[in-house]
Design a protein around this motif. Structure first.
Motif, PDB file in Angstrom:
ATOM      1  N   CYS A  56      55.317  -5.251   4.011  1.00 34.38           N
ATOM      2  CA  CYS A  56      55.978  -4.258   4.856  1.00 34.38           C
ATOM      3  C   CYS A  56      56.383  -3.072   3.993  1.00 34.38           C
ATOM      4  O   CYS A  56      57.050  -3.234   2.985  1.00 34.38           O
ATOM      5  CB  CYS A  56      57.207  -4.879   5.520  1.00 34.38           C
ATOM      6  SG  CYS A  56      58.247  -3.666   6.352  1.00 34.38           S
TER       7      CYS A  56
ATOM      8  N   CYS B  19      60.776  -2.725   4.462  1.00 37.40           N
ATOM      9  CA  CYS B  19      61.744  -3.661   3.875  1.00 37.40           C
ATOM     10  C   CYS B  19      61.142  -4.446   2.714  1.00 37.40           C
ATOM     11  O   CYS B  19      61.839  -5.198   2.037  1.00 37.40           O
ATOM     12  CB  CYS B  19      62.295  -4.621   4.928  1.00 37.40           C
ATOM     13  SG  CYS B  19      61.173  -5.922   5.422  1.00 37.40           S
TER      14      CYS B  19
ATOM     15  N   CYS C 127      56.399  -5.816  11.290  1.00 40.93           N
ATOM     16  CA  CYS C 127      57.023  -6.702  10.313  1.00 40.93           C
ATOM     17  C   CYS C 127      57.966  -7.669  11.045  1.00 40.93           C
ATOM     18  O   CYS C 127      58.804  -7.230  11.830  1.00 40.93           O
ATOM     19  CB  CYS C 127      57.812  -5.868   9.305  1.00 40.93           C
ATOM     20  SG  CYS C 127      58.873  -6.842   8.231  1.00 40.93           S
TER      21      CYS C 127
ATOM     22  N   CYS D 280      61.806  -6.611   9.995  1.00 43.46           N
ATOM     23  CA  CYS D 280      62.492  -5.361  10.322  1.00 43.46           C
ATOM     24  C   CYS D 280      61.825  -4.605  11.465  1.00 43.46           C
ATOM     25  O   CYS D 280      62.315  -3.564  11.883  1.00 43.46           O
ATOM     26  CB  CYS D 280      62.607  -4.481   9.085  1.00 43.46           C
ATOM     27  SG  CYS D 280      61.055  -3.765   8.558  1.00 43.46           S
TER      28      CYS D 280
END
Ligand SMILES: [Zn+2]
Ligand SMILES: [Zn+2]
Length: 366
Positions: free
Chosen positions: A79, A82, A97, A100
């Protein structure tokens, strides 16, 4: 029928490339927590998972981390927001993701790492996780009253969280300096008084300790504290990992490696041994030092995946993240505060505090 050999740590199993294909309609099968089988979301067809086996614990050596072949049939996705690294089976794709919700995930060229040898399969379905979330919202004391009704939940992701467990037979030599306090009366006449003194003495010996399933978290997305908040995981009930359990889900790649986690486990075991030695001398009320020289024998490890449902919900234009334990349904998350409820609650607390101060004044000071 094409066959591919999938190597894993300790055992090899032949996985047919159509293991995850629905026999009815050709769609992909996902692991279904309700039936404990592989199930097609479209036509409802089911296929059994391989027979449940005890997870194989592997002997730990300093070469374990490099020595084993990794997950062959998975890909690692990273990701950009994050930084979460997520493992997927090669047939799967995810749009966002799981941690997040960010889009634009990129395939990472990082080696997937060791293959898990144990898994706690999902027991809670997404539907049940949703009900748990609603119940949790209803119990949020300071949250707005319409939260349960008006919160919009996005699709949940089923993710496996990585952790290591270690067993070890530990033989420890130790030496320590302990003390016992006593009082003496000194001086004469007006100067007569009692003094506390310590009689120090040295001890040494050996202890044997056996540790079973010392758990060390390997996730960066869920701290041990957060895992405890959702009731922890029953790692004792983990079973041998099979790829079927990953189908329809993803797994966070471990952020703390095996060697690093073994150092943490040794620390936990050593602290425990120190306490064990301390308890051998109940008479001593002072400790100057305890030196321990532990030797770790027959150390075994397991790489265990444990399930969570995670997502966020939207309330009045803001997003709030939450996590549901995939084994027991316990939920933790962020929730909005109702300004009115918070105001009255603060007023109530101030009132209670004022009352206590007043009572204290009446009882002790007047
Ligand atoms: Zn089907
Ligand atoms: Zn992310």
């Amino acid at each position: 029928m094409r066959k591919e050999e999938v190597k894993d740590a300790g055992s090899a199993r032949e996985v047919e490339s159509d293991t995850f294909k629905c026999p009815g309609c050709g769609n992909f099968l996902k692991y279904d927590p309700e039936s404990g089988k592989m199930k097609c979301e479209y036509c409802g067809a089911e296929k059994p998972v391989p027979p449940v086996r005890e997870p194989m614990e592997l002997f730990y050596t300093s070469l374990s981390e490099q020595g084993f072949s990794g997950w062959g049939e998975v890909k690692c996705i990273q990701c950009p927001v994050c930084g979460a690294k997520t493992m997927l089976d090669k047939y799967q794709t995810v749009a966002v993701c799981p941690f997040c919700g960010a889009p634009n995930l990129v395939e990472s060229d990082e080696i997937p790492g060791l293959k898990p040898n144990a898994v706690l399969p999902f027991r809670i379905t997404e539907k049940t996780a949703h009900e748990s979330l609603k119940k949790w919202m209803g119990k949020k004391f300071l949250a707005p009253s319409d939260l349960k009704k008006n919160a919009k939940t996005s699709k949940m992701s089923g993710v496996y969280i990585p952790s290591w467990t270690f067993d070890s037979n530990v033989f420890t030599r130790y030496d320590a300096r302990l003390g016992k306090t006593y009082t003496v009366t000194v001086g004469t006449g007006k100067n007569r008084r009692t003094e506390t003194r310590v009689r120090w003495y040295n001890v040494s010996g050996t202890v044997n300790s056996y540790f079973d399933d010392i758990l060390v978290g390997a996730s960066t997305k869920m701290s041990q504290k957060q895992i405890n908040k959702i009731g922890g995981f029953d790692t004792k009930n983990s079973i041998q990992y099979e790829e079927e359990y990953l189908s329809g889900y993803s797994a966070e790649r471990y952020a703390h490696g095996l060697d690093e986690s073994w150092e943490v486990a040794k620390g936990i075991m050593t602290d425990n041994i120190r306490n064990q030695i301390r308890n051998l001398y109940p008479d001593a009320d002072r400790v100057d030092y305890i030196n321990v020289y532990p030797v770790f024998n027959e150390t075994k490890f397991k790489y265990v995946l444990a399930p969570i449902w995670t997502s966020s919900y939207r309330y009045k234009g803001k997003d709030y993240g939450f996590v549901v334990n995939g084994r027991n349904g316990r939920t933790v998350g962020k929730a909005p505060l109702s300004p009115i409820k918070t105001f009255f609650f603060a007023l109530f607390c101030a009132g209670v505090a004022a009352l206590l101060i007043w009572m204290f004044y009446l009882l002790f000071l007047s």
